[in-house]
Design an enzyme around this catalytic site. Structure first.
Site, PDB file in Angstrom:
ATOM      1  N   GLU A  15     -16.623   4.002   0.725  1.00  0.00           N
ATOM      2  CA  GLU A  15     -15.224   4.291   0.428  1.00  0.00           C
ATOM      3  C   GLU A  15     -15.198   5.140  -0.837  1.00  0.00           C
ATOM      4  O   GLU A  15     -16.150   5.127  -1.616  1.00  0.00           O
ATOM      5  CB  GLU A  15     -14.432   3.001   0.217  1.00  0.00           C
ATOM      6  CG  GLU A  15     -14.405   2.098   1.444  1.00  0.00           C
ATOM      7  CD  GLU A  15     -13.641   0.801   1.204  1.00  0.00           C
ATOM      8  OE1 GLU A  15     -12.610   0.818   0.509  1.00  0.00           O
ATOM      9  OE2 GLU A  15     -14.085  -0.237   1.729  1.00  0.00           O
ATOM     10  N   ASP A  24     -14.646   7.213   3.305  1.00  0.00           N
ATOM     11  CA  ASP A  24     -13.332   6.704   3.680  1.00  0.00           C
ATOM     12  C   ASP A  24     -12.404   6.806   2.470  1.00  0.00           C
ATOM     13  O   ASP A  24     -12.569   6.093   1.484  1.00  0.00           O
ATOM     14  CB  ASP A  24     -13.455   5.246   4.144  1.00  0.00           C
ATOM     15  CG  ASP A  24     -12.139   4.667   4.633  1.00  0.00           C
ATOM     16  OD1 ASP A  24     -11.094   5.333   4.479  1.00  0.00           O
ATOM     17  OD2 ASP A  24     -12.149   3.535   5.152  1.00  0.00           O
ATOM     18  N   ASN A  29       0.820  -1.213   0.000  1.00  0.00           N
ATOM     19  CA  ASN A  29       0.000   0.000   0.000  1.00  0.00           C
ATOM     20  C   ASN A  29       0.856   1.266   0.000  1.00  0.00           C
ATOM     21  O   ASN A  29       0.342   2.363   0.206  1.00  0.00           O
ATOM     22  CB  ASN A  29      -0.920   0.029   1.228  1.00  0.00           C
ATOM     23  CG  ASN A  29      -1.989  -1.040   1.155  1.00  0.00           C
ATOM     24  OD1 ASN A  29      -2.379  -1.480   0.088  1.00  0.00           O
ATOM     25  ND2 ASN A  29      -2.459  -1.476   2.309  1.00  0.00           N
ATOM     26  N   SER A  80     -11.365  -0.818  -1.772  1.00  0.00           N
ATOM     27  CA  SER A  80     -10.086  -1.479  -1.551  1.00  0.00           C
ATOM     28  C   SER A  80      -9.936  -2.809  -2.278  1.00  0.00           C
ATOM     29  O   SER A  80      -8.816  -3.262  -2.508  1.00  0.00           O
ATOM     30  CB  SER A  80      -9.885  -1.709  -0.049  1.00  0.00           C
ATOM     31  OG  SER A  80     -10.922  -2.511   0.490  1.00  0.00           O
ATOM     32  N   HIS A  98      -7.630   4.733   0.433  1.00  0.00           N
ATOM     33  CA  HIS A  98      -6.850   4.331  -0.741  1.00  0.00           C
ATOM     34  C   HIS A  98      -6.755   5.437  -1.786  1.00  0.00           C
ATOM     35  O   HIS A  98      -6.198   5.222  -2.868  1.00  0.00           O
ATOM     36  CB  HIS A  98      -7.446   3.067  -1.357  1.00  0.00           C
ATOM     37  CG  HIS A  98      -7.376   1.889  -0.445  1.00  0.00           C
ATOM     38  ND1 HIS A  98      -6.268   1.076  -0.367  1.00  0.00           N
ATOM     39  CD2 HIS A  98      -8.264   1.400   0.459  1.00  0.00           C
ATOM     40  CE1 HIS A  98      -6.474   0.130   0.535  1.00  0.00           C
ATOM     41  NE2 HIS A  98      -7.684   0.307   1.049  1.00  0.00           N
ATOM     42  N   HIS A 154     -15.206  -1.397   3.975  1.00  0.00           N
ATOM     43  CA  HIS A 154     -14.160  -2.128   4.678  1.00  0.00           C
ATOM     44  C   HIS A 154     -14.674  -2.754   5.971  1.00  0.00           C
ATOM     45  O   HIS A 154     -15.615  -2.267   6.596  1.00  0.00           O
ATOM     46  CB  HIS A 154     -13.002  -1.175   4.983  1.00  0.00           C
ATOM     47  CG  HIS A 154     -11.762  -1.860   5.451  1.00  0.00           C
ATOM     48  ND1 HIS A 154     -11.448  -1.998   6.784  1.00  0.00           N
ATOM     49  CD2 HIS A 154     -10.757  -2.449   4.751  1.00  0.00           C
ATOM     50  CE1 HIS A 154     -10.297  -2.638   6.897  1.00  0.00           C
ATOM     51  NE2 HIS A 154      -9.849  -2.926   5.682  1.00  0.00           N
ATOM     52  N   LYS A 196      -0.799   4.293   4.338  1.00  0.00           N
ATOM     53  CA  LYS A 196      -0.715   3.750   2.984  1.00  0.00           C
ATOM     54  C   LYS A 196       0.165   4.676   2.131  1.00  0.00           C
ATOM     55  O   LYS A 196       1.381   4.641   2.256  1.00  0.00           O
ATOM     56  CB  LYS A 196      -2.116   3.547   2.424  1.00  0.00           C
ATOM     57  CG  LYS A 196      -2.908   2.483   3.206  1.00  0.00           C
ATOM     58  CD  LYS A 196      -4.284   2.282   2.669  1.00  0.00           C
ATOM     59  CE  LYS A 196      -4.968   1.080   3.327  1.00  0.00           C
ATOM     60  NZ  LYS A 196      -5.145   1.239   4.803  1.00  0.00           N
TER      61      LYS A 196
END
Length: 386
Positions: free
Chosen positions: A179, A209, A47, A183, A212, A135, A243
């Site tokens: 998200e 979120d 990541n 992910s 990523h 997640h 990450k």
């Protein structure tokens, strides 16, 4: 073996037979490479999206900072006792300024963040609408909430709107939880559509979120919300340092009243030891330089597009729109065998299996980083890499 442990052993054997047994992998890191079992492999499971974790120049620059010698290696306390060092306040002020928002709150990890925010903010008069593929940390947080939760079909915002039409009047507050870059599939949430829903229903709050997306999307690396121009419309904009930002911990961007409420009600903040000040200082150091990493973001976008196009030409299902690119195999056993084959060919890719992903969607997940170059992608997609 004690009788009381035999059921655990039986479950481990069942997991092994189904190809779902997990073990902690061993390996040594060397830039974009990982060495495991005496084999050098290109690391495609990291990541470290901007390649900052292995950047010795950045590390040396940080170590030369004059205040380094005074930074403790442990906070030795929660933030509400003696662990709230000045460096925390400096980082939070920097985050709020970068995002153009009232406040920010730094937390010990992404898991602490996602499992703690919603239980603090929700009561019995709350409805949570969460994407099916959010997640595990968000799911665990939702399970701790007093409010009602409906998990909507992945990216099905017509369903969300239908639920709002039927249910909104019965609740004082509604959270839509998603998200920004998912992910496992690497696809993007349509943030503009979510903002439209929020504006249509005043009781709706948005929880996004960006774990990523932070670092890799947006002009200054602030995430997909920056890229879409809607930072100010998201009530709880969450990011992680662990990450692309090559550090540890997490943060939420929000209004001041929300921050103060979380400080008083969020159990995963109140009852955990604060991050070491030296780590918080490193996070600040990276954030101050984040806009300067534009070339790394552009390079990552180019090589990600190369791999997505190559996989699409091979007829593979390609939901990804980002640097996270899945290769769906179906069964857990097939994912394990395919990962082992890739590792023999010099590519460190790991299988992703249930319960991380739904049954029947086990996969290899390619997590690309800016440390890779186009020749690495070409080698991955040629006849030897396939």
């Amino acid at each position: 073996m004690r009788d009381v442990c035999k059921s655990y052993a039986a479950e481990l054997e069942r997991l092994k037979e189904s190809g779902s047994l997990r073990i902690l992998p061993q390996g040594q890191h060397s830039g974009k490479w990982i060495v495991s079992g005496g084999r050098w492999m290109l690391n495609l499971s990291s990541n470290d999206y901007l390649g900052l974790a292995a950047d010795n120049r950045l590390r040396e620059e940080f170590m030369q900072l004059p205040y380094m010698t005074s930074l403790p290696f442990s906070s030795s306390s929660s933030r509400l006792l003696t662990g709230n060092f000045d460096i925390y306040n400096t980082l939070e002020e920097k985050l709020a300024a970068m995002y153009g928002r009232e406040s920010a709150l730094v937390l010990s990890s992404g898991y602490h963040m996602n499992s703690g925010i919603l239980p603090a903010l929700c009561d019995r008069d709350t409805l949570i609408l969460a994407d099916k593929l959010v997640h595990a940390s968000l799911i665990d947080g939702i399970r701790l909430c007093e409010g009602r939760c409906i998990r909507f079909r992945h990216q099905d915002y017509d369903q969300v709107e239908n639920i709002l039409v039927k249910e909104a009047a019965a609740y004082g507050r509604i959270f839509i939880v998603t998200e920004s870059i998912f992910s496992m599939d690497g696809d993007l949430a349509p943030l503009h559509r979510l903002v439209e829903l929020k504006r249509k229903w005043p009781s709706v709050m948005l929880y996004v979120d960006e774990a990523h997306a932070v670092g890799v999307r947006g002009e200054n690396g602030l995430g997909l919300a920056e890229e879409c121009g809607c930072i100010g419309d998201i009530d709880l904009l969450c990011g992680t340092f662990g990450k692309a930002l090559a550090s540890v911990g997490a943060y939420v961007i929000c209004d001041r009243v929300i921050r103060e409420y979380l400080v008083n009600k969020m159990r995963t903040l109140i009852f955990t030891t604060a991050l070491p000040p030296v780590n918080v200082a490193w996070s600040l150091f990276i954030m101050e330089r984040l806009p300067q990493f534009r070339e790394r973001r552009e390079h990552l976008a180019r090589i990600s597009s190369m791999l997505r196009e190559a996989f699409a030409m091979q007829g593979l299902l390609m939901p990804s729109e980002s640097h996270i690119i899945p290769m769906i195999t179906g069964s857990s056993a097939d994912a394990v065998l395919r990962a082992e084959e890739m590792q023999r060919k010099g590519f460190y890719v790991l299988p992703i299996r249930p319960p991380t992903v739904p049954e029947g969607t086990s996969r290899l997940r390619f997590s690309l980083t800016a440390a890779l170059d186009s020749s690495d992608i070409e080698r991955l997609t040629d006849k030897n890499g396939r």
